[in-house]
Design an enzyme around this catalytic site. Structure first.
Site, mmCIF file in Angstrom:
data_model
loop_
_atom_site.group_PDB
_atom_site.id
_atom_site.type_symbol
_atom_site.label_atom_id
_atom_site.label_comp_id
_atom_site.label_asym_id
_atom_site.label_seq_id
_atom_site.Cartn_x
_atom_site.Cartn_y
_atom_site.Cartn_z
ATOM 1 N N LYS A 227 3.621 66.147 7.048
ATOM 2 C CA LYS A 227 4.059 64.948 7.774
ATOM 3 C C LYS A 227 4.042 63.715 6.868
ATOM 4 C CE LYS A 227 4.949 67.545 10.072
ATOM 5 N NZ LYS A 227 6.268 67.933 10.564
ATOM 6 N N ARG B 250 19.570 54.468 0.222
ATOM 7 C CA ARG B 250 20.999 54.802 0.275
ATOM 8 C C ARG B 250 21.766 53.847 1.200
ATOM 9 N NH1 ARG B 250 21.059 60.097 2.757
ATOM 10 N NH2 ARG B 250 23.246 60.277 2.157
ATOM 11 N N GLN C 131 20.351 54.495 10.399
ATOM 12 C CA GLN C 131 19.601 55.702 10.742
ATOM 13 C C GLN C 131 18.098 55.439 10.835
ATOM 14 O OE1 GLN C 131 21.528 58.104 7.500
ATOM 15 N NE2 GLN C 131 21.964 59.530 9.160
ATOM 16 N N HIS D 275 13.323 57.274 15.020
ATOM 17 C CA HIS D 275 13.024 57.867 13.716
ATOM 18 C C HIS D 275 11.682 57.369 13.177
ATOM 19 C CE1 HIS D 275 13.990 59.504 9.693
ATOM 20 N NE2 HIS D 275 13.350 58.429 9.260
ATOM 21 N N HIS E 157 8.682 58.422 15.422
ATOM 22 C CA HIS E 157 8.429 59.854 15.280
ATOM 23 C C HIS E 157 7.632 60.142 14.005
ATOM 24 C CE1 HIS E 157 9.091 64.145 15.543
ATOM 25 N NE2 HIS E 157 9.612 64.149 14.324
ATOM 26 N N THR F 262 19.745 68.142 17.956
ATOM 27 C CA THR F 262 19.009 67.412 18.987
ATOM 28 C C THR F 262 18.631 68.341 20.129
ATOM 29 O OG1 THR F 262 20.276 65.424 18.414
ATOM 30 C CG2 THR F 262 19.009 65.366 20.455
ATOM 31 N N GLN G 139 15.590 70.160 19.156
ATOM 32 C CA GLN G 139 14.422 69.295 19.315
ATOM 33 C C GLN G 139 13.984 69.237 20.782
ATOM 34 O OE1 GLN G 139 12.621 67.846 17.026
ATOM 35 N NE2 GLN G 139 13.837 67.045 15.334
#
Length: 276
Positions: free
Chosen positions: A133, A146, A151, A156, A159, A217, A220
């Site tokens: 993790k 980048r 994103q 994100h 999490h 997704t 998930q």
């Protein structure tokens, strides 16, 4: 009035009893004492320092620096990184089989008693999961470098942050058997996820192999549904495993179910073209 006061007092007594029971489970639950000597496990400060630097970079410093900088390509780095993560995830998914953990769960599914050898194996596997993790924080850093800031969503960042915190707390204080199933399911999902990222990093000519993006997704969501079902089963059968840990897993999985469902709706349902 007297009846209402009596009912309130009884309810509060039951809540206090549950809190005390869960506290005793946390204190008395068997933990490998050598965990404290492992990397990043002596105190919370190292891991919280890592997370503080991570959040500062991905939410403030990184975007500020990259605002006037061309995006880094990082093609070779991303291919190598995602390949390593695929192998690492396969390793984590294999660990329960190596230690016969599933056989143990079948034979002792509702028992909190375990051998010292199994406790050590459980803690060792939990450390590798925690370490994975930590390395996965690089996902967000690569997005920033980048200039893929779109994103870097709340889902994100939340999490990645919460999984590092919880996996550390889990290993440090209460490595319950429930974590075996959770880590196994999550590792399988990450095999698929990093395989997708690996193919994507290989360039445009491989885009035709990424038709299954939207199903990531779904994978998930199925994962979290299975987690909730498993934890509710432990509660229904009144398994002698730490209920505080079980309830946390349920709560966290429900939060992720909501967040990932909302992401799927916004990404694939809300913007879906209408058919006349």
């Amino acid at each position: 009035m007297e009846s209402a006061v009596k009912n309130t007092t009884t309810a509060m007594a039951e809540i206090m009893h549950m809190v005390v029971d869960n506290y005793n489970e946390l204190v008395e639950h068997t933990k490998d004492p050598t965990v404290d000597s492992w990397l990043l496990m002596s105190s919370p400060w190292p891991v919280f320092s890592i997370l503080a630097c991570y959040l500062y970079f991905v939410l403030y410093l990184g975007p500020k620096v990259m605002a006037n900088h061309k995006p880094f390509q990082l093609t070779g780095v991303l291919i190598a990184y995602n390949f390593v993560q695929v192998i690492f995830s396969i390793f984590l998914a294999y660990l329960p089989f190596q230690e016969s953990a599933f056989s143990y769960l079948i034979n002792n599914a509702c028992s909190a008693h375990r051998t010292a050898e199994f406790s050590r194996a459980l803690s060792s596997g939990a450390w590798w999961y925690f370490f994975a993790k930590v390395t996965e924080l690089l996902d967000t850093i690569f997005f920033v470098l980048r200039k893929k800031q779109s994103q870097v969503t709340f889902l994100h960042v939340y999490h990645h942050t919460i999984t590092v915190i919880f996996s550390w707390v889990y290993l440090k204080y209460i490595p319950g058997e429930q974590g075996i199933v959770i880590a196994f399911l999550n590792s399988l999902v990450h095999v698929a996820m990093y395989t997708y990222y690996l193919i994507a990093a290989m360039g445009p000519k491989y885009q035709k192999y990424l038709w299954w993006k939207r199903y990531m997704t779904w994978i998930q969501l199925i994962q979290f549904c299975l987690m909730v079902a498993y934890m509710l089963g432990l509660l229904a059968y009144d398994c002698k495993l730490p209920k505080a840990l079980t309830l946390f897993f349920v709560g966290n999985s429900v939060v992720f179910l909501f967040l990932f469902s909302d992401f799927y709706r916004k990404a694939y349902v809300k913007n879906k073209p209408k058919v006349n």
